[in-house]
Design a protein around this motif. Sequence first.
Motif, PDB file in Angstrom:
ATOM      1  N   THR A  73     -22.174   3.529 -21.092  1.00 32.43           N
ATOM      2  CA  THR A  73     -21.909   4.617 -22.030  1.00 32.43           C
ATOM      3  C   THR A  73     -21.692   5.925 -21.278  1.00 32.43           C
ATOM      4  N   ASN A  76     -18.484   5.817 -19.144  1.00 26.91           N
ATOM      5  CA  ASN A  76     -17.336   5.972 -20.041  1.00 26.91           C
ATOM      6  C   ASN A  76     -17.141   7.431 -20.423  1.00 26.91           C
ATOM      7  N   THR A 115     -10.452  -2.339 -21.878  1.00 26.12           N
ATOM      8  CA  THR A 115     -11.551  -2.492 -22.835  1.00 26.12           C
ATOM      9  C   THR A 115     -12.270  -3.820 -22.619  1.00 26.12           C
ATOM     10  N   ILE A 119     -16.246  -3.663 -21.576  1.00 31.17           N
ATOM     11  CA  ILE A 119     -17.167  -4.264 -22.543  1.00 31.17           C
ATOM     12  C   ILE A 119     -17.719  -5.575 -21.987  1.00 31.17           C
ATOM     13  N   HIS A 122     -20.982  -5.704 -19.866  1.00 26.84           N
ATOM     14  CA  HIS A 122     -22.305  -5.643 -20.515  1.00 26.84           C
ATOM     15  C   HIS A 122     -23.157  -4.470 -20.047  1.00 26.84           C
ATOM     16  N   PRO A 125     -21.976   0.164 -24.955  1.00 23.72           N
ATOM     17  CA  PRO A 125     -20.729   0.591 -25.589  1.00 23.72           C
ATOM     18  C   PRO A 125     -20.325   1.996 -25.176  1.00 23.72           C
ATOM     19  N   ASP A 129     -17.711   3.927 -29.908  1.00 18.21           N
ATOM     20  CA  ASP A 129     -18.122   2.631 -30.441  1.00 18.21           C
ATOM     21  C   ASP A 129     -19.588   2.650 -30.842  1.00 18.21           C
ATOM     22  N   CYS A 180      -7.720  -6.721 -27.573  1.00 17.09           N
ATOM     23  CA  CYS A 180      -9.012  -6.564 -26.904  1.00 17.09           C
ATOM     24  C   CYS A 180      -9.817  -7.858 -26.949  1.00 17.09           C
ATOM     25  N   LEU A 184     -11.147  -9.754 -23.720  1.00 13.15           N
ATOM     26  CA  LEU A 184     -12.588  -9.930 -23.578  1.00 13.15           C
ATOM     27  C   LEU A 184     -12.917 -11.373 -23.216  1.00 13.15           C
ATOM     28  N   VAL A 202     -13.391  -6.621 -32.354  1.00 14.79           N
ATOM     29  CA  VAL A 202     -13.718  -5.707 -31.260  1.00 14.79           C
ATOM     30  C   VAL A 202     -13.200  -4.335 -31.609  1.00 14.79           C
TER      31      VAL A 202
END
Length: 206
Positions: A73, A76, A115, A119, A122, A125, A129, A180, A184, A202
């Motif tokens: 987070t 990002n 993305t 994501i 892990h 977010p 999100d 996405c 993923l 997603v």
Amino acid sequence: MPRRVAQLLIGVFLYGIGIAFIVRSGLGAAPWDVLTQGITRHVPLSFGIVTTLVSAIVLLLWIPIRQKPGAGTVVNALLVGPSADVGFLFIPVGRDVWQQALLFAIGLLVLSAATGMYIGAHFGPGPRDGLMTGLHVRLRRPIWIVRTCLEVTVVLVGWALGGTVGIGTLLFALLVGPLCEFFLRIFAVPRSSRPAPSTGPVSVQG
């Protein structure tokens, strides 16, 4: 862990590059980027700096809904904006329709792959999100309703401030989820301590 960290950093960087491609296409930005564009028309700050400041404000909204940020987070929030500014340095503005379409397509694919990477690492977010999922839990409303309300709101505010809304905005909303999910499945890092992440709906936008 080395793979997860690499995916996080590369994914966040490429996410900003994908944003830059989409914005340069001129076909219409993603919802939160429409807001960023609108704000940049009224303040002497770059797109990337405004993106970072908006992320910080969004994180403050996590407090009343009791969301807890992860390492991903924070990364990002801090790096997507600067990487978008890097992208603007070398990505040209689309002039002809074919150039605009090409820039948009590249941007959407890069952003979707990015993305899936961050994501799938892990580490938590992105700020936007987390706001969406937190409101989903606190308000006990379906996640699609929460997401739609948030994105319609930021698009309207961004458009009122001068952000670009167009066919690209609509295409982004329709295509980014399935893309996405696809990426993923490719980039999700298996973890022995818990099952692999769901490949259900997603959300993106950091």
